[in-house]
Design an enzyme around this catalytic site. Structure first.
Site, PDB file in Angstrom:
ATOM      1  N   ASP A  86      51.896  19.555  64.876  1.00  0.00           N
ATOM      2  CA  ASP A  86      53.246  19.097  65.215  1.00  0.00           C
ATOM      3  C   ASP A  86      54.318  20.137  64.955  1.00  0.00           C
ATOM      4  O   ASP A  86      55.454  19.984  65.387  1.00  0.00           O
ATOM      5  CB  ASP A  86      53.575  17.833  64.416  1.00  0.00           C
ATOM      6  CG  ASP A  86      52.759  16.662  64.912  1.00  0.00           C
ATOM      7  OD1 ASP A  86      52.473  16.631  66.114  1.00  0.00           O
ATOM      8  OD2 ASP A  86      52.410  15.796  64.098  1.00  0.00           O
ATOM      9  N   HIS A  92      48.165  18.425  55.885  1.00  0.00           N
ATOM     10  CA  HIS A  92      47.267  17.543  56.610  1.00  0.00           C
ATOM     11  C   HIS A  92      46.258  16.982  55.635  1.00  0.00           C
ATOM     12  O   HIS A  92      45.821  17.686  54.725  1.00  0.00           O
ATOM     13  CB  HIS A  92      46.544  18.314  57.730  1.00  0.00           C
ATOM     14  CG  HIS A  92      45.972  17.422  58.766  1.00  0.00           C
ATOM     15  ND1 HIS A  92      44.739  16.837  58.631  1.00  0.00           N
ATOM     16  CD2 HIS A  92      46.488  16.972  59.945  1.00  0.00           C
ATOM     17  CE1 HIS A  92      44.511  16.080  59.686  1.00  0.00           C
ATOM     18  NE2 HIS A  92      45.554  16.135  60.499  1.00  0.00           N
TER      19      HIS A  92
END
Ligand code: CMC
Length: 430
Positions: A364, A306
């Site tokens: 996710d 991320h």
């Protein structure tokens, strides 16, 4: 004392810039006067060090794995609130009282149905169209129907546009799915909760009564909460940039949906599940990790890494919990892909490649497994993300509209092309 930062230019000239402090988080150097004073721009592709706006909505501390909506930790909101309470919080800054919640739910529920002619937009698409393609088109088309909420300078119009978008996204998302499958569209049923209504529109048919499963509804509601906002990510920045020109909110949200579709952003949950399917079983994990580490392969471990979280993504932890709950409820505790995901996570978290680069599972990584268990097909995953993120987009858009510092977004560039030259007539070009 006022904080300042001093920049020394190549000619030795020194210029001071104010340093602004937020309520928490890093200070920012206010370089708005840089070009005027020096004729130079800053260079920051990907906004690695640039705050593009000021905001009071969402705060992330990527090093500590903290995510706050209006100051409240995501872990508490996910446990104590439902999605519409979180919507209220994001839009208005405080959690609602019971009375405020009832009124808000009533307003949103009032707007769940679509103008009947919008059905025809769906039928204009191929049945096998990706539902995100349909979503970009249909949400953009809302501006052709709701003319009484397009005046961005009228607070009431902005308010109604927000209600409409939050209320109609589940209806549009479910219709995109129904159109793919060839089943009839299901009208909203307003005595159901937001998430239960969505599940009924997705999975119900006119032939029989749809039975609500509270565990699955709660899991979906949690997915919505976890995806509701994430400060200035790519799609939110797209919404703000689109809105900065004065474009109407429906057009801006359609732009956000388009940006979200990419595999590095909202498309990652779909890509993650496809990756798990491709790996197939735990015995192939080692080989797959080898490929990921080989820079020439261009293979990434989807659902990992991320831009902001460099410790862990707090949403991933909550999602893993929800994953357990849903699989247990459905008697799928030994789900092949879930076991594979856990094996993959364990190996990656111990591997130097991922440790050195601070790559951890993101939201996710597990959300695809939950959605698949609920019965949502892979192609719909990003649509679910778009549905949930709509409130964040609209809250950020509303904040931007009333921000006195707001200007049309207009980045500059480092030009590295040809310098000025003359056109050679075509016959003389060789
Ligand atoms: N698998 C393998 N290597 C990775 C991964 C990954 N998933 N993510 C980053 N890296 C490596 C990358 O190759 C680079 O290595 P090196 O320094 O040797 O060149 C280093 O880690 C830094 O990566 P980056 O691409 O410069 O980092 P970024 O901040 O620009 O990218 C990201 C963030 C999310 C786009 C990226 O981590 C990624 O592509 N992850 C997979 C896609 C994904 O799961 N996206 C969902 C994000 S969370 C939901 C959302 O907000 O939409």
């Amino acid at each position: 004392m006022e904080k300042k930062a001093t920049l020394t230019l190549p000619d030795g000239k020194k210029i001071d810039f104010p340093v602004l402090s937020g309520s928490i988080g890093p200070d920012v150097v206010d370089i708005r006067a840089l070009y005027g004073q020096t004729g130079a721009f800053t260079y920051d592709p990907g906004f690695m060090s640039t705050a593009s706006c000021n905001s009071t909505i969402t705060y992330i501390d990527g090093d500590k794995g903290v995510l706050l909506y209006r100051g409240y930790p995501i872990e508490q909101l996910a446990v104590h609130c439902d999605f519409l309470e979180v919507c209220f919080l994001l839009l208005y800054g405080e959690l609602p009282t019971q009375k405020e919640k009832d009124e808000f739910v009533g307003m949103v529920t009032n707007h769940t149905m679509l103008h009947e002619q919008i059905n025809r937009f769906f039928t204009g698409f191929r049945r096998d169209a990706h539902p995100m393609a349909t979503m970009v088109g249909v949400v953009g088309a809302l501006s052709a129907f709701y003319h009484d909420s397009l005046d961005i300078n009228d607070p009431r119009h902005r308010e109604v546009a927000a209600f409409r978008l939050i209320a109609k996204m589940p209806t549009i998302t479910a219709m995109a799915y129904k159109y793919n499958t060839g089943q009839p569209f299901m009208y909203p049923q307003n005595n159901l909760s937001y998430s239960a209504n969505f599940m009924r529109m997705m999975f119900g048919t006119p032939c029989e009564e749809y039975r609500i499963n509270d565990v699955l509804v709660r899991a979906l509601d949690r997915i919505f909460i976890l995806h509701a906002d994430h400060e200035q990510n790519a799609s939110t920045s797209t919404v703000r940039l689109s809105g900065s020109s004065g474009a109407n909110p429906f057009a801006c949200i359609a732009a956000g949906i388009a940006c979200l579709w990419g595999p590095a952003h909202g498309g990652a949950n779909e890509a993650c599940l496809q990756m798990l399917e491709q790996i197939g079983d735990a015995s192939k994990v080692g080989e797959f990790i080898k490929q990921v580490k080989d820079k020439n392969s261009h293979v990434r471990l989807m659902g990992f890494g991320h831009r902001v979280y460099k410790n862990y993504d707090p949403r991933a932890k909550l999602m893993r919990e929800t994953c357990h709950e849903v699989l247990n409820e459905l008697g799928l505790a030994n789900d092949r892909l879930f076991e594979l995901a856990i094996a993959l996570e364990k190996i990656a978290l111990e591997d130097d490649y991922f440790v050195e680069r601070k790559l951890y599972p993101n939201v996710d990584f597990y959300s695809g497994i939950v959605q698949r268990a609920i019965g949502i097909p892979t192609s719909m995953f990003t649509c679910i993300f778009a549905l949930a993120r709509t409130v964040g987009w609209i809250a950020q858009w509303k904040e931007m509209i009333v921000d006195p510092d707001q200007k049309i977004g207009r980045p500059r560039q480092l030009y590295q092309g040809k310098t000025q030259r003359d056109v050679t007539p075509i016959g003389k070009r060789g």
